[in-house]
Structure formats: structure tokens, C-alpha cells
Write a protein that holds these residues in place. Sequence first.
Motif, short mmCIF file in Angstrom:
data_model
loop_
_atom_site.label_atom_id
_atom_site.label_comp_id
_atom_site.label_asym_id
_atom_site.label_seq_id
_atom_site.Cartn_x
_atom_site.Cartn_y
_atom_site.Cartn_z
N GLY A 24 0.77 -1.29 0.02
CA GLY A 24 0.07 0.11 -0.08
C GLY A 24 0.87 1.12 0.08
O GLY A 24 0.35 2.47 0.16
N LEU A 25 2.16 1.30 -0.53
CA LEU A 25 2.89 2.49 -0.39
C LEU A 25 2.41 3.36 -1.50
O LEU A 25 1.91 3.03 -2.63
N ARG A 26 2.80 4.58 -1.11
CA ARG A 26 2.51 5.73 -2.15
C ARG A 26 3.57 5.81 -3.19
O ARG A 26 4.90 5.48 -2.66
N PRO A 27 3.56 5.67 -4.45
CA PRO A 27 4.60 5.69 -5.45
C PRO A 27 5.58 6.56 -5.25
O PRO A 27 6.87 6.17 -5.39
N ALA A 28 5.30 7.74 -4.83
CA ALA A 28 6.30 8.70 -4.81
C ALA A 28 7.06 8.25 -3.52
O ALA A 28 8.49 8.71 -3.50
N THR A 29 6.45 7.67 -2.34
CA THR A 29 7.33 7.33 -1.36
C THR A 29 8.20 6.32 -1.79
O THR A 29 9.37 6.14 -1.32
N VAL A 30 7.94 5.18 -2.47
CA VAL A 30 8.92 4.13 -2.97
C VAL A 30 9.95 4.74 -3.70
O VAL A 30 11.28 4.30 -3.50
N ILE A 31 9.62 5.70 -4.62
CA ILE A 31 10.89 6.59 -5.37
C ILE A 31 11.65 7.04 -4.46
O ILE A 31 12.94 6.76 -4.71
N ASN A 295 -3.96 -5.20 -1.55
CA ASN A 295 -2.72 -4.31 -1.87
C ASN A 295 -3.10 -3.23 -2.60
O ASN A 295 -3.21 -3.44 -3.86
N ARG A 296 -3.37 -1.88 -1.94
CA ARG A 296 -3.68 -0.93 -2.74
C ARG A 296 -3.00 -0.35 -3.94
O ARG A 296 -3.53 0.02 -4.77
N LEU A 297 -1.52 -0.56 -3.51
CA LEU A 297 -0.68 -0.03 -4.59
C LEU A 297 -0.67 -0.81 -5.85
O LEU A 297 -0.99 -0.60 -7.07
N MET A 298 -0.75 -2.32 -5.86
CA MET A 298 -0.84 -3.13 -6.84
C MET A 298 -2.23 -3.18 -7.66
O MET A 298 -2.21 -3.42 -8.84
N SER A 299 -3.15 -2.80 -6.94
CA SER A 299 -4.51 -2.89 -7.54
C SER A 299 -5.06 -1.35 -7.93
O SER A 299 -6.00 -1.22 -8.49
N GLY A 300 -4.25 -0.49 -7.41
CA GLY A 300 -4.50 0.80 -8.07
C GLY A 300 -5.87 1.13 -7.35
O GLY A 300 -6.74 1.72 -7.76
N THR A 301 -5.99 0.67 -5.73
CA THR A 301 -7.45 0.83 -5.62
C THR A 301 -7.39 1.45 -4.03
O THR A 301 -6.50 1.67 -3.34
N SER A 302 -8.64 1.31 -3.31
CA SER A 302 -8.86 2.02 -1.95
C SER A 302 -10.14 1.28 -1.61
O SER A 302 -10.76 0.49 -2.49
#
Length: 356
Positions: A24-31, A295-302
Motif C-alpha cells: 500500500g505504499l505511495r508511488p512517490a514514497t517508493v521512489i 494491496n492498494r498499490l498493486m490494485s490501484g485501489t482503495s
Amino acid sequence: MLSPGYEEIVKAPKALLHDHLDGGLRPATVIELAAEVGHELPATDATRLGQWFIEAADSGSLERYLETFAHTVAVMQTESALHRVAYECALDLAADGVVYAEVRFAPEQHLDRDLTLHRVVGAVLAGFREGCAAAADAGTPIRIGTLLTAMRHQARSMEIAELAVLHRDEGVVGFDIAGAEAGYPPTRHLDAFEYLQRENFHFTIHAGEAFGLPSIWQAIQWCGADRLGHGVRIVDDISGNGQLGRLAAYVRDKRIPLELCPSSNVQTGAAASIAEHPIGLLRDLRFRVTVNTDNRLMSGTSMSREMALLVEAFGYGWSELQWFTVNAMKSAFIPFDERLVLINEVIKPAYSKLLA
């Protein structure tokens, strides 16, 4: 009455039982975290990276889906990173209208930079505490319980079970096993489950997602799971006319909660589409169905997006969304009286206004 719209759903209180911290990480945080540790990513633009995760996970294979976690886990190897990810998780869920969430993670996957299991858990719990406090200050209060997960292909489940019990008064409310189901039955970890039962501790088991009825049967009858992580394949024990087999009948009769994750289940091939997801049948048959993000990141969901997808696919209204939410809250791993407070003082009053 008009169908619930997405913006309205965001404002409605929701309860979430199956959400992975490293999913569920934010993409910007992963970067940003990847840059700190020198980890190479498939994209360095937040929008492009977010899309890459969705596309990579959208393969129809649980094994391929799980490979995407190599990137998120790689950037969660320091106390500061774990703290930040947990903090942001709390804020993101709260902003989506989630009032109660159980978020799980596997401590054994965060030891590459010499952290101990206890320091890993401590960093995550501190992040959740501070994130919940910040969410409350922002007017979106949330309570988060943590589940410690053991990887089913490893041999540390007893160690993680003991760790969970040790931290039970600090925010850890349950235990779980996760990872590829095929070839790694839950009975391999029977000693851990027996220990948890002796300690009067709650646990759920990933079962009935990529593997079928035997996985569910073992999780319940051999291991004693309180809930089923996914459990979507229980539909294999239901005939076309709605006749329940003995295992399906047992699951329904015992009110064993199903932690269904519609978008994720489609991605991993456990369901063909949202419209064909067994959640519709299982809800009609009154199983203890709950709706989750996985998994909110992998599914692009909430949670709001999952609810909105079900509204679109099945024509659900506020009464069904309330039913899913109360089911989840009834099935939570916090004390009964604390569940009742959230149901009676937060969830039901809000939905009463929406249903009026």
C-alpha cells in the motif's frame, strides 16, 4: 433512491480487515526511499511507477503478482522507512473514510539491513500510532490493529507467532500466514497455530485464493483459523442452484468471515471479473462476507473504490454497504465491547443518515 456515488462512499465509514502494509505504499514514497538505499526501480516517475505496479500485478497469476513486492520490501529495510510507510498508511486509509483497519506485514521480510524483529515491529507500531494521531487531528479518526504475518514457504512461523503475542498489548491484534499457497499448506505451521490457540490469540490464514477447497478445509479444521484470508474458492463447494456442500455449509453456519478482495482476486485469477466475482453469490447466500483492498498499490485501489465497483457491478445500495461494513467490524480482532462502540456510535448512525 440514487446509487451511492464514489464521493459519497469516501465520506461513509468503512472497516477493512485485509490490507498489506508492503502493498500500500505511495508511488512517490517508493521512489524517494529507493533513492536513499540505491534500489533500482522500473520507473522513477510516480505516475508511471504506480501504473507499472498495476500492470505487473495484472497477470492472472498469484506467483507473478507476488513478485511485485520485491520493490516495496526492498525500500522497507530501515526503521525510518518502516515508520514512514506505516504513518502514511494510516493517513491514506483515514482520508478514504476507513474508521477501523487491520494492516498486516511480515517482520521477517525486513531484516536485510540488520534490524531485529522487535525493532521492525516497534517501528511499524510507532508509525501507526503517530499516523492515527495525525488523522484524528485532521478530523478523520481511525483505529488500526496490526497483524504479524509469517511467510508460508519459510520456517519462522512459531517465532513470528511468539512475537505477535509478545506485542499484543501494543497494537498487534492477530497473526497470519501468507505467500504462495500451492505446495505450502497451512498445516506446515500447525505448531504455531496451536501455540496461538493456547494463548487465546486471534489468527487468520490466507486460504482459498490460488488454491482450492483443501486449503480452506485445512485452514479451518486443522489449524482453527478465526477468519479466511480471501476464501473466495469456497464457491467451488456451491452448486449452480445454490446448494451448499458440507464445507461451504460449515463455513456459513459457523459465521467464519471471508476476507474477500474483489480487485485483487481478479488480478490473481481467482475471479474472472468484478461482475463475475463470487461475492455476489456469497452475499446473497448470507455468508459472513467482508470487502477488502489487499494491496492498494498493486490494485490501484482503495476501500471506496472497491465499494464503488460493487455498486456498479451488483447494483448495491447503502444497505448492502452498511452490511459489509458491519460484517467487517463484527469480525475484527479487537475486544467485543470496542467493536460495538464503533458499530453503534460511528457506523450505524452515519449509514442511518445515508439511508434516510
